[in-house]
Write a protein that holds these residues in place. Structure first.
Motif, PDB file in Angstrom:
ATOM      1  N   ALA A  59     -14.583  17.118 -58.564  1.00 54.78           N
ATOM      2  CA  ALA A  59     -14.642  16.903 -57.110  1.00 54.78           C
ATOM      3  C   ALA A  59     -15.527  15.714 -56.764  1.00 54.78           C
ATOM      4  O   ALA A  59     -15.162  14.858 -55.949  1.00 54.78           O
ATOM      5  N   ALA A  60     -16.690  15.653 -57.388  1.00 55.54           N
ATOM      6  CA  ALA A  60     -17.641  14.578 -57.080  1.00 55.54           C
ATOM      7  C   ALA A  60     -17.098  13.231 -57.535  1.00 55.54           C
ATOM      8  O   ALA A  60     -17.264  12.208 -56.858  1.00 55.54           O
ATOM      9  N   TYR A  88     -30.625   6.395 -48.700  1.00 55.66           N
ATOM     10  CA  TYR A  88     -30.237   5.790 -47.420  1.00 55.66           C
ATOM     11  C   TYR A  88     -31.358   4.901 -46.866  1.00 55.66           C
ATOM     12  O   TYR A  88     -31.477   4.737 -45.650  1.00 55.66           O
ATOM     13  N   GLU A  93     -13.857  12.410 -57.945  1.00 54.97           N
ATOM     14  CA  GLU A  93     -12.699  12.041 -57.139  1.00 54.97           C
ATOM     15  C   GLU A  93     -13.102  11.551 -55.743  1.00 54.97           C
ATOM     16  O   GLU A  93     -12.513  10.623 -55.207  1.00 54.97           O
ATOM     17  N   ALA A  94     -14.135  12.176 -55.147  1.00 57.75           N
ATOM     18  CA  ALA A  94     -14.538  11.808 -53.784  1.00 57.75           C
ATOM     19  C   ALA A  94     -15.532  10.641 -53.769  1.00 57.75           C
ATOM     20  O   ALA A  94     -16.111  10.327 -52.738  1.00 57.75           O
ATOM     21  N   ASP A  95     -15.702  10.004 -54.913  1.00 51.12           N
ATOM     22  CA  ASP A  95     -16.499   8.776 -55.024  1.00 51.12           C
ATOM     23  C   ASP A  95     -17.984   8.953 -54.679  1.00 51.12           C
ATOM     24  O   ASP A  95     -18.611   8.050 -54.121  1.00 51.12           O
ATOM     25  N   PHE A  96     -18.546  10.107 -55.010  1.00 49.84           N
ATOM     26  CA  PHE A  96     -19.995  10.272 -54.924  1.00 49.84           C
ATOM     27  C   PHE A  96     -20.658   9.535 -56.085  1.00 49.84           C
ATOM     28  O   PHE A  96     -20.124   9.526 -57.207  1.00 49.84           O
ATOM     29  N   ASP A 109     -23.973   8.308 -50.397  1.00 48.31           N
ATOM     30  CA  ASP A 109     -23.813   9.739 -50.697  1.00 48.31           C
ATOM     31  C   ASP A 109     -23.813  10.011 -52.205  1.00 48.31           C
ATOM     32  O   ASP A 109     -23.206   9.275 -52.978  1.00 48.31           O
ATOM     33  N   LYS A 146     -13.598  12.888 -46.794  1.00 48.65           N
ATOM     34  CA  LYS A 146     -13.152  13.206 -48.154  1.00 48.65           C
ATOM     35  C   LYS A 146     -14.293  13.837 -48.953  1.00 48.65           C
ATOM     36  O   LYS A 146     -14.096  14.777 -49.713  1.00 48.65           O
ATOM     37  N   ARG A 147     -15.484  13.307 -48.763  1.00 51.03           N
ATOM     38  CA  ARG A 147     -16.637  13.853 -49.492  1.00 51.03           C
ATOM     39  C   ARG A 147     -16.997  15.251 -49.001  1.00 51.03           C
ATOM     40  O   ARG A 147     -17.355  16.119 -49.785  1.00 51.03           O
ATOM     41  N   ASN A 207     -20.830   4.836 -58.135  1.00 44.37           N
ATOM     42  CA  ASN A 207     -19.514   5.099 -57.532  1.00 44.37           C
ATOM     43  C   ASN A 207     -18.656   3.844 -57.669  1.00 44.37           C
ATOM     44  O   ASN A 207     -19.015   2.926 -58.414  1.00 44.37           O
ATOM     45  N   VAL A 246     -25.351  15.328 -51.283  1.00 41.17           N
ATOM     46  CA  VAL A 246     -26.043  14.737 -50.135  1.00 41.17           C
ATOM     47  C   VAL A 246     -25.065  13.802 -49.427  1.00 41.17           C
ATOM     48  O   VAL A 246     -24.514  12.889 -50.052  1.00 41.17           O
ATOM     49  N   ILE A 247     -24.821  14.066 -48.153  1.00 37.71           N
ATOM     50  CA  ILE A 247     -23.830  13.295 -47.391  1.00 37.71           C
ATOM     51  C   ILE A 247     -24.443  12.864 -46.058  1.00 37.71           C
ATOM     52  O   ILE A 247     -24.995  13.688 -45.332  1.00 37.71           O
ATOM     53  N   ALA A 275     -14.417  17.620 -50.516  1.00 34.43           N
ATOM     54  CA  ALA A 275     -14.622  17.799 -51.961  1.00 34.43           C
ATOM     55  C   ALA A 275     -15.847  18.651 -52.237  1.00 34.43           C
ATOM     56  O   ALA A 275     -15.810  19.578 -53.061  1.00 34.43           O
ATOM     57  N   ALA A 306     -15.708  22.430 -53.909  1.00 29.99           N
ATOM     58  CA  ALA A 306     -16.291  22.644 -55.243  1.00 29.99           C
ATOM     59  C   ALA A 306     -17.587  23.454 -55.179  1.00 29.99           C
ATOM     60  O   ALA A 306     -18.302  23.578 -56.168  1.00 29.99           O
TER      61      ALA A 306
END
Lengths: 230, 230
Positions: free
Chosen positions: A135-136, B71, A138-141, A113, B131-132, A210, B116-117, B135, B139
């Motif tokens: 946000a990005a 991915y 902290e959420a480990d993107f 991600d 979490k993503r 990340n 992108v998730i 976040a 945001a």
């Protein structure tokens, strides 16, 4: 450039674009095609000229670098056409955006991600950009930075660097690619700590790993989580 | 497909890919090329076969759909080559990823910052995905969902929908594209509220607008912030 984009350029009556991008496609443009070169920052004007020609039944191509839908001209053209009640067919032709062109050069940082953030505060207030960086991070993107810096605009990158270091280790791999996907493309893998020491300009894309991104044989790889013992 | 990707496929001694993707490129593959079709979920195996042939000085192409770096197979090939101490040159060829192919079909949802998730929890724990989602929603990123759902995996999308509704209005525009950039491509613009009523499968990309994304003439547009009165 995709075959579809090339074909549209070849079939155009009018081609409109920022002067620098027009030069990049000169070899594909036919001599009889009308060319309108615009200036950086005059996107609305370019969209209006495009719609004006389209209303006159001309086949118009508006050029963006990378993918027109990622910080490109796609949105402003759709908005201007609607504001002017212009009933013209509009097609967006996707391309290879800097995020993935740069990623390919760096290795495989984006197989997990990721978030794409422009550091240009010309059209977006800095507070919104800052919130997205926090946000990005902290959420480990994995984080891709577009428009990281220009000669007169260095503060956003310094601020972004400070925010990223709140959440990521100084040794986090960072990839820096100049002219992603174009002639003269150059890639460097460095660390978050050393990010500001790199040469970063308008045509640079920055990719911040990340918490699990590693450097493998000189390249950035974000493990996808496969079990290699099976 | 970019001209560079096509050229690499034409020059390959061996082509390795998930069977479905191999079919999509059959017309480009030369008759003398060795083809190795693999199964979904056997990515490590495919990477090992690729490295094995490359060590034997074969020109090997590993196929992903869209962009191999998003991915896709890029990471696992780099990791396997390193684990096996295989000193073979590896080049990643970027492509048009589903996020931007789908965006082009929908309008211009991604002209602002986006995340992108992947909703696949096969390799990433659901807590990390959750979490993503939180976040990115908080945001105000435009959000692109890959692998949203498959016949046996519907809970992640239901959970994601619930999370998104905590931060976004029910009427937020949502774009749903099936087979982005492929034959049979289909796009629908709906709302966040109605997301779960749409037909969503393995080859669907979902794009969720941010707080200012609007529907303009049937298309999703995230305003970039231009001043149209100038």
């Amino acid at each position: 450039m995709t075959p579809k984009a090339k074909q549209e350029i070849e079939n155009a009556d009018v081609i409109i674009g920022y002067a620098t991008y027009m030069k990049l496609i000169q070899s594909v443009i036919k001599p009889e095609t009308k060319m309108v070169s615009g200036h950086m920052g005059r996107e609305v004007e370019r969209a209006r000229i495009a719609v004006m020609h389209a209303v006159e039944n001309k086949r118009v191509v508006v050029i963006s670098s990378g993918d027109a839908g990622v910080y490109g001209m796609a949105g402003v053209v759709l908005e201007v056409a609607t504001l002017e009640n212009a009933e013209v067919p509009i097609e967006i032709v996707p391309g290879v955006t800097a995020a993935t062109a740069a990623a390919a050069k760096l290795g495989a940082p984006l197989v997990s991600d990721f978030a794409v953030i422009s550091l240009s505060d010309l059209l977006t207030p800095w507070t919104a950009i800052e919130k997205r960086l926090e946000a990005a991070a902290e959420a480990d993107f994995v984080i891709v930075l577009y428009n990281p810096q220009s000669p007169g605009r260095t503060e956003p990158l310094t601020n972004a660097h400070r925010i990223l270091l709140k959440y990521r280790k100084p040794e986090t791999p960072v990839g820096i690619v100049r002219s992603a996907g174009r002639d003269g493309e150059e890639a460097v893998v460095t660390t978050l700590e050393a990010l500001l020491d790199a040469e970063i300009g308008m045509v640079t894309t920055v990719e911040v790993g990340n918490s699990i991104t590693r450097v493998v044989n000189g390249r950035m790889v974000t493990p996808r989580g496969y079990d290699f013992l099976k």
